[in-house]
Design a protein around this motif. Structure first.
Motif, short mmCIF file in Angstrom:
data_model
loop_
_atom_site.label_atom_id
_atom_site.label_comp_id
_atom_site.label_asym_id
_atom_site.label_seq_id
_atom_site.Cartn_x
_atom_site.Cartn_y
_atom_site.Cartn_z
N ASP A 72 -101.20 52.57 9.71
CA ASP A 72 -100.07 52.60 8.80
C ASP A 72 -100.21 53.75 7.82
O ASP A 72 -101.32 54.18 7.51
N ASN A 73 -99.08 54.26 7.35
CA ASN A 73 -99.15 55.33 6.36
C ASN A 73 -98.38 54.99 5.09
O ASN A 73 -98.05 55.88 4.30
N THR A 74 -98.05 53.70 4.93
CA THR A 74 -97.43 53.27 3.67
C THR A 74 -98.34 52.24 3.02
O THR A 74 -98.92 51.40 3.70
N TRP A 77 -99.22 45.87 0.13
CA TRP A 77 -99.11 45.03 -1.06
C TRP A 77 -100.42 44.34 -1.42
O TRP A 77 -100.53 43.77 -2.51
N LYS A 109 -88.65 49.33 -7.24
CA LYS A 109 -87.36 49.94 -7.56
C LYS A 109 -86.60 49.00 -8.49
O LYS A 109 -86.68 47.78 -8.37
N ALA A 110 -85.84 49.61 -9.38
CA ALA A 110 -84.96 48.82 -10.23
C ALA A 110 -83.53 49.02 -9.75
O ALA A 110 -83.21 50.02 -9.11
N VAL A 111 -82.71 48.06 -10.05
CA VAL A 111 -81.29 48.16 -9.73
C VAL A 111 -80.53 47.89 -11.01
O VAL A 111 -80.84 46.91 -11.70
N TRP A 128 -93.18 44.38 -2.32
CA TRP A 128 -94.01 44.18 -1.14
C TRP A 128 -94.32 45.51 -0.47
O TRP A 128 -95.42 45.72 0.06
N ILE A 129 -93.34 46.39 -0.48
CA ILE A 129 -93.49 47.68 0.19
C ILE A 129 -92.84 48.73 -0.71
O ILE A 129 -91.88 48.43 -1.43
N ASP A 131 -90.84 51.55 -2.66
CA ASP A 131 -89.42 51.93 -2.74
C ASP A 131 -88.48 50.79 -2.44
O ASP A 131 -87.37 50.99 -1.92
N THR A 132 -88.92 49.58 -2.76
CA THR A 132 -88.04 48.42 -2.65
C THR A 132 -88.14 47.60 -3.94
O THR A 132 -88.86 47.97 -4.86
N PHE A 133 -87.43 46.52 -3.95
CA PHE A 133 -87.25 45.71 -5.15
C PHE A 133 -88.51 44.90 -5.47
O PHE A 133 -89.41 44.75 -4.63
N TRP A 135 -90.65 41.48 -6.40
CA TRP A 135 -90.62 40.07 -5.96
C TRP A 135 -91.74 39.31 -6.65
O TRP A 135 -92.70 39.89 -7.16
N PHE A 176 -89.25 33.04 -4.03
CA PHE A 176 -89.71 34.39 -3.69
C PHE A 176 -89.24 35.43 -4.69
O PHE A 176 -89.80 36.53 -4.77
N VAL A 181 -77.97 33.50 -5.43
CA VAL A 181 -77.34 34.46 -4.53
C VAL A 181 -75.86 34.09 -4.40
O VAL A 181 -75.55 32.97 -3.98
N HIS B 124 -88.31 34.56 3.92
CA HIS B 124 -88.76 34.52 2.53
C HIS B 124 -89.70 33.37 2.23
O HIS B 124 -90.15 33.23 1.10
N PHE B 172 -93.07 48.41 12.64
CA PHE B 172 -94.20 47.65 13.18
C PHE B 172 -93.65 46.34 13.74
O PHE B 172 -92.83 45.68 13.09
N LYS B 212 -96.83 43.31 6.77
CA LYS B 212 -96.61 44.69 6.37
C LYS B 212 -95.41 44.82 5.42
O LYS B 212 -95.50 45.51 4.42
N TYR B 213 -94.32 44.13 5.74
CA TYR B 213 -93.07 44.37 5.03
C TYR B 213 -92.77 43.37 3.93
O TYR B 213 -91.88 43.61 3.11
N GLY B 214 -93.48 42.25 3.89
CA GLY B 214 -93.33 41.31 2.79
C GLY B 214 -92.39 40.16 3.07
O GLY B 214 -91.82 40.01 4.13
N TRP B 215 -92.22 39.33 2.03
CA TRP B 215 -91.39 38.14 2.05
C TRP B 215 -90.56 38.07 0.76
O TRP B 215 -91.09 37.68 -0.27
N PRO B 216 -89.30 38.47 0.74
CA PRO B 216 -88.45 38.74 1.89
C PRO B 216 -88.65 40.16 2.44
O PRO B 216 -89.33 40.97 1.81
N ASN B 218 -87.16 42.77 2.33
CA ASN B 218 -86.13 43.41 1.53
C ASN B 218 -85.84 44.83 1.95
O ASN B 218 -84.73 45.32 1.77
N TRP B 222 -82.51 47.51 2.00
CA TRP B 222 -82.45 48.84 1.38
C TRP B 222 -81.99 49.90 2.40
O TRP B 222 -81.27 50.82 2.04
#
Lengths: 287, 345
Positions: A72-74, A77, A109-111, A128-129, A131-133, A135, A176, A181, B124, B172, B212-216, B218, B222
């Motif tokens: 992996d290259n990212t 968490w 990231k913020a929104v 979690w990864i 450039d995302t929101f 949690w 989570f 929602v 999630h 992945f 790798k990508y988490g829960w959720p 998300n 994006w």
């Protein structure tokens, strides 16, 4: 209790992979940081040598503190869990420091605006990864790791505490990280409630919200017990000096003949940590 | 939102039609326009089933038997059933019914599968033990002696994305999915408050690993829900779909909607065609559901004229599935131009 812990530790010893780490289950082919960190913590104080596991974990960490899964290259968490583990074990000081430095740098990231006016999406925590929101779980573990590292009053930590309270479910507790929602409330869950409370355990000024969270944790664990919810519930209630015996009995009743819980290494390791905490040992999530 | 073709921006138009800039905007391959708009003939099986108490094994087995090349993959092969198992709210039919899963397990075994496993990566909720118990799926696994694999925690490997609408180049995926002889997407028939409908294509979000990508997951939002659905589906290309529409969900899907007795199982080996058919049964126009149209260049069939209905004839529910106000685009009949461009020939 000690027999239960011993047999569970034997299970962990028997499922360690050749790389030195652990996968999530006994038949896993690949090791991952999360179960490996829990495994290391669960085997503290035994004759187990952590050298191979630490060596494998350190091989995942780049010089800038970012942790990468194989191929992996990212960044992963799991940096916060690694930092927490290395602090508790007092191991690999350079990697410990670089992980902390990376956690302080890594931002979700913020929104702008909020979800129907209910919560503030501009607060920054941990995602979690990249450039995302933000949690609840990654933010909580990062806060806990940073507090253990001495950053209790750091701006990132204070904003993350505000974020966690902002993301509380309508009835209390946490899920989570999405309390509402399209106007519909999403229920809290035991796992995220316990982990959020780990992060917020040292905030007496927020007592009523924490009290509500603890009540939710007890309710959800009682209504839908599982290994994870029981283990984390015990660890959390122990921090707050709440009675745990009923949950301990339930957890012990679920242990299998091979010493494991569900042949899952991470469930087993967390169960060991819970039992150790109530059996006079250290609670690894307690500040 | 791609709800109105007239509002399609230039970038999206080029992606769909293949005109102009090839390569980057078109998932990495410069397919000629004619190839992009041509949709294969597809067979979709519709079975009416009024209840989960019925003998679903025979129905499901009968449906699968309509697809000889699928039967070839099943014989002696490892079949991975990928249901919806997301969350649990009593009274809200969120998840694939355990009876459907049990029926599918038995059907595939009777058809000669070497092994059948059930696999899911809940979006999630990390506590799969609790989910399996709340949904009743654990009982099926015990009774049928079938392994459950948490796709979120499986061994994973990077795979180059076929369509690359997201621009991510790779995902992945869990080895359970990559190494299966047949992956069967088994969704619940539901509305979705962002995607319009969640069926066998959207169900594949559960193959994206949380380790790798988490829960959720998300990041899929994006990079675009529709784009992500198409990228996942075009890349892993499940061989079969079985849609649990005996009781579906309308309204605020995928979690808070209400039950609707739709009394149907929809099956087939072209997931886009299955989903298009299921959408029509719900009273929707699949041409309005972006991710379905995005599958056209990658073997998906939306055009009703190219879908042969096996079993029951295609029908639409007397009362269309209810949707939220911002989702009414799915019930809006596309113009002739939109139909021609999206459905191709």
């Amino acid at each position: 209790m000690k027999d239960a812990i011993q047999s569970a530790q034997d299970f962990l010893l028997g499922t360690q992979l050749p790389t030195g780490g652990w996968g999530y289950s006994s038949d896993a082919q690949d090791a991952y940081p999360e179960p490996s960190c829990y495994g290391l913590l669960a085997l503290r104080g035994t004759s187990f040598s952590s050298t191979n596991t630490l060596s494998w974990l350190s091989s995942l960490v780049a010089s800038d503190g970012k942790l990468y899964l194989h191929n992996d290259n990212t960044p992963s968490w799991a940096s916060s869990l690694l930092a927490l583990t290395l602090i508790r074990l007092n191991q690999l000081p350079e990697i410990r420091q670089s992980s902390i430095d990376w956690l302080l740098e890594w931002k979700s990231k913020a929104v702008e605006g909020s979800s129907g006016g209910r919560w503030n999406a501009s607060l920054i925590g941990w995602s979690w990864i990249s450039d995302t929101f933000s949690w609840v779980q990654p933010t909580s573990y990062a806060v806990l790791a940073l507090k253990l590292a001495g950053f209790k009053t750091h701006g990132r930590v204070k904003e993350a505490e505000e974020l966690l309270f902002d993301r509380m479910c309508l009835q209390g507790g946490w899920n989570f990280g999405n309390p509402v929602v399209l106007g519909q409330p999403i229920d809290p869950s035991a796992m995220e409630t316990a982990i959020a409370l780990f992060a917020l355990q040292d905030l007496p000024s927020a007592e009523s919200r924490i009290e509500t969270g603890l009540n939710i944790l007890e309710q959800t664990t009682t209504q839908s017990p599982s290994t994870i919810s029981l283990a984390l519930c015990i660890l959390c209630l122990d921090i707050f000096n709440r009675p745990v015996q009923g949950y301990v009995d339930h957890l012990l009743a679920r242990q299998e003949e091979d010493g494991s819980w569900g042949q899952k290494t991470w469930w087993t390791a967390l169960s060991i940590l819970a039992l150790q905490a109530v059996d006079g040992g250290e609670n690894v999530f307690k500040l | 939102m791609f709800s109105n073709f007239k509002k399609l921006n230039r970038r999206e138009f080029l992606k769909l039609t293949g005109v102009g800039i090839a390569g980057t905007l078109l998932g990495g391959t410069a397919m000629p326009l004619i190839q992009r708009l041509k949709q294969p003939q597809a067979d979709v099986t519709i079975l009416k089933e009024s209840s989960y108490s019925n003998n679903l094994v025979n129905s499901i087995r009968k449906g699968i038997s309509n697809y000889p090349h699928v039967l070839q993959k099943v014989k002696g092969g490892r079949v991975v059933l990928k249901p919806n198992m997301v969350d649990h709210y009593p009274g809200h039919p969120i998840n694939t019914d355990p009876a459907m899963i049990a029926g599918a397990i038995s059907a595939f075994r009777q058809l000669g599968a070497r092994e059948v496993v059930v696999a899911e990566g809940p979006g999630h909720n990390r506590d799969v033990e609790m989910l399996l118990s709340q949904t009743g799926i654990d009982g099926v696994l015990r009774d049928e002696k079938v392994k459950f694999i948490d796709l979120n925690l499986d061994s994973i490997s990077p795979v180059k994305i076929t369509s690359n609408y997201t621009g991510l180049s790779q995902f992945f995926f869990p080895h359970t999915i990559l190494n299966a002889d047949l992956v069967v997407s088994m969704p619940k028939l539901k509305t979705h408050h962002w995607a319009g409908a969640t069926l066998s294509l959207k169900n594949l979000f559960g193959t994206i690993p949380g380790v790798k990508y988490g829960w959720p997951k998300n990041f899929l939002h994006w990079y675009g829900i529709s784009e992500s659905i198409a990228d996942i589906a075009s890349t892993i290309q499940p061989g079969f779909a079985i849609v649990d529409g005996i009781v579906g969900m309308e309204g605020d899907g995928p979690l808070h909607g209400t039950p609707i007795h739709s009394g149907v199982i929809v099956m087939g080996d072209n997931l886009t065609a299955v989903d298009s058919t299921a959408a029509r049964i719900m009273g929707f126009y699949p041409e309005q559901i972006q991710h379905m149209s995005m599958m056209i260049p990658y073997g998906g069939t939306v055009n009703k004229a190219l879908i042969q209905q096996l079993g029951e004839p295609l029908f639409t529910m007397p009362e269309k599935f209810k949707v939220l106000p911002h989702s009414t685009y799915v019930t809006k009949k596309p113009s002739l131009w939109e139909q021609a461009l999206i459905s191709g020939w």
